[in-house]
Design a protein around this motif. Sequence first.
Motif, short mmCIF file in Angstrom:
data_model
loop_
_atom_site.label_atom_id
_atom_site.label_comp_id
_atom_site.label_asym_id
_atom_site.label_seq_id
_atom_site.Cartn_x
_atom_site.Cartn_y
_atom_site.Cartn_z
N VAL A 208 43.30 -73.42 52.91
CA VAL A 208 43.07 -72.28 52.00
C VAL A 208 42.81 -70.98 52.76
O VAL A 208 42.88 -69.90 52.18
N GLU A 209 42.51 -71.08 54.06
CA GLU A 209 42.27 -69.86 54.83
C GLU A 209 43.60 -69.32 55.33
O GLU A 209 44.51 -70.07 55.69
N ALA A 210 43.69 -67.98 55.37
CA ALA A 210 44.92 -67.34 55.84
C ALA A 210 45.16 -67.64 57.32
O ALA A 210 44.23 -67.90 58.08
N ILE A 211 46.44 -67.59 57.70
CA ILE A 211 46.85 -67.89 59.07
C ILE A 211 46.89 -66.60 59.88
O ILE A 211 47.60 -65.65 59.53
N ALA A 212 46.11 -66.55 60.95
CA ALA A 212 46.09 -65.36 61.81
C ALA A 212 47.32 -65.31 62.71
O ALA A 212 48.00 -66.32 62.91
N ARG A 213 47.56 -64.14 63.24
CA ARG A 213 48.73 -63.95 64.09
C ARG A 213 48.72 -64.94 65.26
O ARG A 213 49.74 -65.52 65.60
N ALA A 214 47.55 -65.12 65.86
CA ALA A 214 47.44 -66.01 67.02
C ALA A 214 47.62 -67.47 66.65
O ALA A 214 47.80 -68.32 67.53
N GLU A 215 47.57 -67.80 65.36
CA GLU A 215 47.75 -69.18 64.92
C GLU A 215 49.18 -69.47 64.50
O GLU A 215 49.48 -70.59 64.07
N SER A 216 50.02 -68.50 64.61
CA SER A 216 51.40 -68.65 64.15
C SER A 216 52.30 -69.03 65.33
O SER A 216 52.02 -68.63 66.46
N PRO A 217 53.40 -69.75 65.06
CA PRO A 217 53.80 -70.29 63.77
C PRO A 217 52.96 -71.51 63.37
O PRO A 217 52.40 -72.18 64.22
N ALA A 218 52.91 -71.73 62.07
CA ALA A 218 52.12 -72.84 61.54
C ALA A 218 52.80 -73.39 60.29
O ALA A 218 53.68 -72.74 59.71
N ILE A 219 52.37 -74.58 59.91
CA ILE A 219 52.89 -75.25 58.71
C ILE A 219 51.71 -75.60 57.81
O ILE A 219 50.69 -76.09 58.29
N VAL A 220 51.87 -75.32 56.51
CA VAL A 220 50.87 -75.74 55.52
C VAL A 220 51.56 -76.63 54.49
O VAL A 220 52.57 -76.25 53.91
N ILE A 221 50.99 -77.81 54.28
CA ILE A 221 51.53 -78.78 53.32
C ILE A 221 50.59 -78.83 52.13
O ILE A 221 49.38 -79.01 52.30
N GLU A 222 51.13 -78.67 50.92
CA GLU A 222 50.25 -78.72 49.75
C GLU A 222 51.00 -79.27 48.54
O GLU A 222 52.18 -79.00 48.34
N PRO A 223 50.29 -80.04 47.73
CA PRO A 223 50.88 -80.51 46.48
C PRO A 223 50.88 -79.39 45.45
O PRO A 223 49.93 -78.60 45.39
N ILE A 224 51.93 -79.33 44.65
CA ILE A 224 52.03 -78.30 43.60
C ILE A 224 51.80 -78.89 42.22
O ILE A 224 51.07 -78.34 41.41
N SER A 225 52.44 -80.01 41.97
CA SER A 225 52.26 -80.69 40.67
C SER A 225 52.74 -82.12 40.80
O SER A 225 53.43 -82.47 41.77
N ASP A 226 52.37 -82.92 39.84
CA ASP A 226 52.80 -84.32 39.82
C ASP A 226 52.93 -84.75 38.37
O ASP A 226 51.93 -84.75 37.64
N GLU A 227 54.17 -85.06 37.97
CA GLU A 227 54.43 -85.33 36.54
C GLU A 227 54.88 -86.78 36.35
O GLU A 227 55.84 -87.21 36.98
N PRO A 228 54.20 -87.51 35.45
CA PRO A 228 54.59 -88.90 35.20
C PRO A 228 55.48 -89.05 33.96
O PRO A 228 55.46 -88.21 33.06
N GLU A 229 56.25 -90.09 33.97
CA GLU A 229 56.89 -90.53 32.73
C GLU A 229 56.97 -92.06 32.78
O GLU A 229 57.00 -92.65 33.86
#
Lengths: 97, 142
Positions: free
Chosen positions: B31-52
Amino acid sequence: MPLADFLTTDLGVFLDDPFAVSATAGDTTAKVILDQPGEVLANGMVLSTDYTATAKTSDFGSLLRGDAITVDSVNYTVREVRPIDDGLLVEISLQKT
Amino acid sequence: MTTKRESILADIATSLAGTVQVGSRIYRSRVEAIARAESPAIVIEPISDEPEYSLRLDRLDWRLSVRISVIVRSSLPDQAADPIVDDIHSKITADNTLGGYALDIEPSTVGFEIIEADQPAGVISMNYLIKYRTTVTDLSAG
């Protein structure tokens, strides 16, 4: 001298010590005020520093994107130059080189 | 017990280890922003999950939307991110079961955000739909 004339003819009072620092671009060396607040961009994904130098237009108003400038002994590259208020001063957005 | 959703997200993070240029800067739901010195970086996050309901009524078929964001700093951010994006896609699609937890992976929209910053920044959002199945009563089984 009316205050307005004083402020127009002696802009140096805005860029005087103790807040001003020395800047050099090309053959020009003059005082600027450097601000460097942090900012969060891209919906919270990117943390950046908004390096901004305030200067007299007559000193650094002709700088263009990509020009080199040294502020307080640190090298920067110009992002953009924006006149402010009556155009006698400019804000120069910088990126660290 | 761990849900299949969590197992899938953990497997994605594991499978992306060694992505070019990124090193260990791979983050889950940061949730914290990526600083210039931390780049490049990858953030993985779930957006939604729908069942049927599955054809078997004791099962649920899920569609998990996952966003993988690549954060770069460069005068040409999208170009700088390109080898990273390419490597991520190869790693994600190398195993369509994501360690045996998923039924399939479907690439979805790729978004580009180019931002003026102390060095131009780019956020390239790679979205994937991941299909998996659980029982109705147990999100870790099925």
